[in-house]
Write an enzyme that holds these catalytic residues in place. Sequence first.
Site, PDB file in Angstrom:
ATOM      1  N   SER A 137       0.877  -1.165  -0.067  1.00  0.00           N
ATOM      2  CA  SER A 137      -0.116   0.116   0.040  1.00  0.00           C
ATOM      3  C   SER A 137       0.878   1.198  -0.114  1.00  0.00           C
ATOM      4  O   SER A 137       0.554   2.183  -0.658  1.00  0.00           O
ATOM      5  CB  SER A 137      -0.776  -0.003   1.301  1.00  0.00           C
ATOM      6  OG  SER A 137      -1.779  -1.136   1.237  1.00  0.00           O
ATOM      7  N   GLU A 380      -4.957  -4.538  -6.012  1.00  0.00           N
ATOM      8  CA  GLU A 380      -5.412  -3.169  -6.347  1.00  0.00           C
ATOM      9  C   GLU A 380      -5.666  -2.333  -5.646  1.00  0.00           C
ATOM     10  O   GLU A 380      -6.499  -1.380  -5.905  1.00  0.00           O
ATOM     11  CB  GLU A 380      -6.142  -3.465  -7.805  1.00  0.00           C
ATOM     12  CG  GLU A 380      -5.494  -4.375  -8.733  1.00  0.00           C
ATOM     13  CD  GLU A 380      -5.882  -4.169 -10.206  1.00  0.00           C
ATOM     14  OE1 GLU A 380      -6.141  -2.966 -10.346  1.00  0.00           O
ATOM     15  OE2 GLU A 380      -5.980  -4.973 -10.947  1.00  0.00           O
ATOM     16  N   GLU A 384      -8.903  -0.864   3.328  1.00  0.00           N
ATOM     17  CA  GLU A 384      -8.580   0.333   4.084  1.00  0.00           C
ATOM     18  C   GLU A 384      -8.111   1.451   3.260  1.00  0.00           C
ATOM     19  O   GLU A 384      -8.435   2.485   3.399  1.00  0.00           O
ATOM     20  CB  GLU A 384      -7.437  -0.260   5.027  1.00  0.00           C
ATOM     21  CG  GLU A 384      -7.787  -1.020   5.930  1.00  0.00           C
ATOM     22  CD  GLU A 384      -7.997  -2.525   5.509  1.00  0.00           C
ATOM     23  OE1 GLU A 384      -8.735  -3.284   6.267  1.00  0.00           O
ATOM     24  OE2 GLU A 384      -7.604  -2.960   4.510  1.00  0.00           O
TER      25      GLU A 384
END
Length: 399
Positions: A137, A380, A384
């Site tokens: 992320s 992807e 969150e």
Amino acid sequence: MTFELSPEHEQFRRSVRDFAEAEIAPHAAQWDRDHHFPTDVVQKMGALGLMGLTAPEEFGGAGMAGEDGGFTSLCLAIEEIGRVDQSMGITLEAAVGLGINPILTYGTQAQKQEWLPTLVAGEQVAGFGLTEPGAGSDAGATRTKAVLDGGEWVVNGAKQFITNSGSSITSLVTVTARTGDRGDGRPEISTIVVPSGTPGFVAEKAYDKLGWHASDTHPLSFADARVPEANLLGERGRGYAQFLATLDDGRVAIAALAVGCIQACLDMSLQYAGERQTFGGPIGRKQGVAFQVSDLQVMLDASRLLTYKAAAMKDAMDAGSSSVSTAAFKQAAAVAKLYATESAVTATRIATQVFGGYGFMEEYPVVRFYRDAKVLEIGEGTSEVQRMLIARGLGLPVE
């Protein structure tokens, strides 16, 4: 505003459904058991034109501009393939959204002519190397480096969880790499095309995954892998921004894959609830079962509408419409991805419950969908991350 599909789109949906039920459904369980990536079927999807829905005719694509609903057609294809096999659904999604799209959007004419024709035809596939062992992320924490040396990029580093990256028909992987420093403490991140077979580029052993057993997923390593300077994709230092934009489209496509999963759960649950007999009648007459199946219908309708609203916005943008802003599309993509994927996970849990003890047995497809669904909330952009993007779109300074 309505998002009813055109007759042409509905006809296209039926053609893909026929293909999926004939070529994929009969074999999906065996592929799953064997962890087999069926390259011949992937190439059949290409021959059907599914890889080229958003590509221009000059590269062998369908030439469907935004006004023709090319992106919506891609989402329909992903949904219908994913309705029978999520592994093949993600293979199609990644082949177009993560393999073809970066080259089509940011490549030079020479790069497009070199790499797109075989990708668009489905003869080969390409990977999208963003995630790393320490940068998921937090993609800005990329550690892979590329240094110019004698007119070549020398790439060193590692990527992980990369789809379509190590199969016998993989032609290349586009990777993000640090190519310098900006001077303000932030790294300069660029995108570089690394063809398969490049010395120093290795697709490591395929992962032993919870689900998506028939998709091709590998960690990648780069040890002094040298590629021409011309393999820089797009503007130097814009790699991070390029990949973020690529992920916006991909989120809608993943939402479409989730819609296919929910549709499968509804189909399987309806059939089983009508056939399974207890206490002198079908279990579907019991409220405890019927109400859960009703919830599947609600989740399906809501997820489908959110997904095809976002797809329509993407097509409108591609057609040059000024009525849809990039910010509005990003918000719609995040909303669709979040709701549809979380609904898909819930749908598989409900379907498994409807099947009872049989829902725990590998001979029933519901088990495969249960295993496949969880990663939809992760790939992807995690749930969150989607909530963070939605909150920022609402004006909240969330971190």
